[in-house]
Design an enzyme around this catalytic site. Sequence first.
Site, mmCIF file in Angstrom:
data_model
loop_
_atom_site.group_PDB
_atom_site.id
_atom_site.type_symbol
_atom_site.label_atom_id
_atom_site.label_comp_id
_atom_site.label_asym_id
_atom_site.label_seq_id
_atom_site.Cartn_x
_atom_site.Cartn_y
_atom_site.Cartn_z
ATOM 1 N N HIS A 65 -11.912 4.844 -7.987
ATOM 2 C CA HIS A 65 -13.359 4.833 -7.763
ATOM 3 C C HIS A 65 -13.697 5.180 -6.320
ATOM 4 C CE1 HIS A 65 -12.890 1.793 -11.149
ATOM 5 N NE2 HIS A 65 -13.528 2.812 -11.691
ATOM 6 N N ASN B 176 -5.658 2.661 -3.159
ATOM 7 C CA ASN B 176 -6.959 3.301 -3.367
ATOM 8 C C ASN B 176 -6.773 4.814 -3.388
ATOM 9 O OD1 ASN B 176 -8.205 0.819 -3.262
ATOM 10 N ND2 ASN B 176 -9.037 1.075 -1.197
ATOM 11 N N CYS C 31 -11.909 -3.262 -8.286
ATOM 12 C CA CYS C 31 -10.504 -2.949 -8.017
ATOM 13 C C CYS C 31 -10.283 -2.345 -6.629
ATOM 14 C CB CYS C 31 -9.950 -2.021 -9.095
ATOM 15 S SG CYS C 31 -10.958 -0.577 -9.474
ATOM 16 N N CYS D 33 -6.730 2.423 -7.852
ATOM 17 C CA CYS D 33 -8.180 2.501 -8.025
ATOM 18 C C CYS D 33 -8.627 3.924 -7.735
ATOM 19 C CB CYS D 33 -8.901 1.523 -7.097
ATOM 20 S SG CYS D 33 -10.705 1.729 -7.100
ATOM 21 N N TYR E 95 -5.901 12.557 0.799
ATOM 22 C CA TYR E 95 -6.155 13.139 -0.525
ATOM 23 C C TYR E 95 -5.000 14.027 -0.981
ATOM 24 C CZ TYR E 95 -10.831 11.618 0.844
ATOM 25 O OH TYR E 95 -11.896 10.888 1.279
ATOM 26 N N ASP F 161 0.853 -1.177 0.000
ATOM 27 C CA ASP F 161 0.000 0.000 0.000
ATOM 28 C C ASP F 161 0.899 1.241 0.000
ATOM 29 O OD1 ASP F 161 -2.410 1.555 0.387
ATOM 30 O OD2 ASP F 161 -1.720 1.828 2.456
ATOM 31 N N ARG F 162 0.379 2.354 -0.509
ATOM 32 C CA ARG F 162 1.208 3.555 -0.578
ATOM 33 C C ARG F 162 1.134 4.369 0.709
ATOM 34 N NH1 ARG F 162 -0.233 8.547 -4.498
ATOM 35 N NH2 ARG F 162 -1.271 9.225 -2.571
ATOM 36 N N ASP F 163 -0.046 4.919 0.988
ATOM 37 C CA ASP F 163 -0.187 5.855 2.099
ATOM 38 C C ASP F 163 -0.293 5.101 3.428
ATOM 39 O OD1 ASP F 163 -0.287 7.976 0.229
ATOM 40 O OD2 ASP F 163 -2.413 7.550 -0.124
ATOM 41 N N CYS G 75 -16.826 -1.181 -7.337
ATOM 42 C CA CYS G 75 -15.934 -1.712 -8.362
ATOM 43 C C CYS G 75 -15.195 -2.947 -7.846
ATOM 44 C CB CYS G 75 -14.921 -0.653 -8.786
ATOM 45 S SG CYS G 75 -13.781 -0.175 -7.467
ATOM 46 N N ASP H 92 0.817 9.134 5.644
ATOM 47 C CA ASP H 92 -0.519 9.303 5.073
ATOM 48 C C ASP H 92 -0.956 10.757 5.176
ATOM 49 O OD1 ASP H 92 -3.033 9.009 4.094
ATOM 50 O OD2 ASP H 92 -3.797 7.766 5.729
#
Length: 546
Positions: free
Chosen positions: A445, A409, A453, A443, A377, A366-368, A451, A374
């Site tokens: 969405h 996400n 993903c 993703c 947005y 995961d990135r954040d 969805c 984190d």
Amino acid sequence: MTATTPETSHPTLDTWAVVVPTVGRPSLRLLLDSLVATLPLGSGSEPSPLPEVVVVDDRPVPASPQPAEVPPPLDLGQAGARLHTEVVRTGGRGPAAARNAGWRSTRATWVVFLDDDVEVPRHWAAGLASDLAAAGPGVGGVQGNLDVPLPESRRPTDAERNTAALEGAAWATADMAYRRRALEDVGGFDERFPRAYREDADLALRVRDAGWRLVRGVRRTTHPPRPSDGAASLRAQVGARDDALMRALHGRRWRERAATGSGRLPWHVATVGTAALAVTAAAAGRRRTAAVGAGVWAGLTADFLARRLVPGPRPGDRGFGTEVWRMAWTSVAIPFAAVGHRAAGSLARRGGVEPWPPPISAVLLDRDGTLVHDVPYNGDPTRVEPLEDVLDQLDVLRARGVRLGVVSNQSGVARGVLTRAQVQAVNDHVEKLLGPFDTWQVCVHAPQDGCWCRKPAPGLVQAAATALGVEPWRCAVVGDIGSDVAAGIAAGAETVLVPTAVTRRDEVDDAPVVAPDLAAAVRYLEPRLSTSGTSRRTSAGQEGAR
């Protein structure tokens, strides 16, 4: 480091869970209804604790992750709500993968696997409780007894007899309870078995090889005969590919060890061989040899047909004519299909096969909150700040030849607070600071889009595995919240949760493996990391990396 439910010596209702893989058959609701009816109620107005029920939705999902293409939710009826049912979507990867996702989604001491076309009769739960309470510490699995109701007014059809054979089958997962520790010891079901065939026998052999005992219990389960069409028996011959995998994994005597019977493959080989002889001899003008080959082929085919017809319906029985026609043409075709599938399966395994579970060749992060701090947005690359020691651990993985990917996400795009260009700019800066990743899967969405993903759905993990050219079970997913873990489990990957301040306590409790930081996660994964890779590229000297 590992978060599990402590085992107790006397299992009670709150230490077992039910896992039901399904492709959406209507019989699922009948099973859930019968399960509700069999669970005991406590004294007075307080109900006894209900088990966790995990329904694994394994309906296929199109390759494109667009929201509109995801199958609608399963209709579980009122029983689903009463049982506090959790639904996990795996996207059509087969019953072995579905069962793995199911048991890894629960922390129960015992996991009871039920097929979606069985019905549990009255007192089933009481019988199960007795079975588990009687299981000593060396017992890894307890099998239920299957009852297959056959028609009383006529002899059973070939398809009905095939279902009835489950009554004597060993370790069939139509109703099979496994101790969680036993499943963990062997890595669960081998997901290289893509069909509902031999995956249960393979698991049983590996559990026994690991030192556990498997026993039969006292509980009983009803398994009605499965509806089938005329070509069902022919399609079933694809299981010969799984027989080839069983031989590769467990040796020539696997049938004896798994108590599956001798099978009919030698007779099918003889049938195909004599047919080939007849055709070849006829083409060469050797009429007598061709006649002999054709005669032997006809005799073998007639014998096979008789063995299938004699135990079945008699003239005058309803459907007799249909059964005769079905047996006639499939008896001609089955030997060729069986031999062809077995040859294809043996050819696919000619180079040998790794034991399950195979090595991990890719780590998806995961990135954040996992790679960088984190920032909700975040669309500003200047606000990207890597977490401490992350680059060092990524370089450890790169040096081992492990492929790296990011699964993230980014619903801010759908919410209108970010643009795709801003997300890409942040991702580019992450690579500038932490070095190259082999794939990025994002993703954009919103949660309500439904969805395939968006984590906790497995789409991002599956897409990353596809992009890297590896199977999902050769991947590990590392993230900081429950949706990261859930996505990895649903995809079939190993998972490690690295909590942060925003991680909920229940997410920590539910995670199969918890590590305090990325370094600890890498140490946990290290024994399973592939040793076939070589040192590739590192990111030493990247701007601001250290």
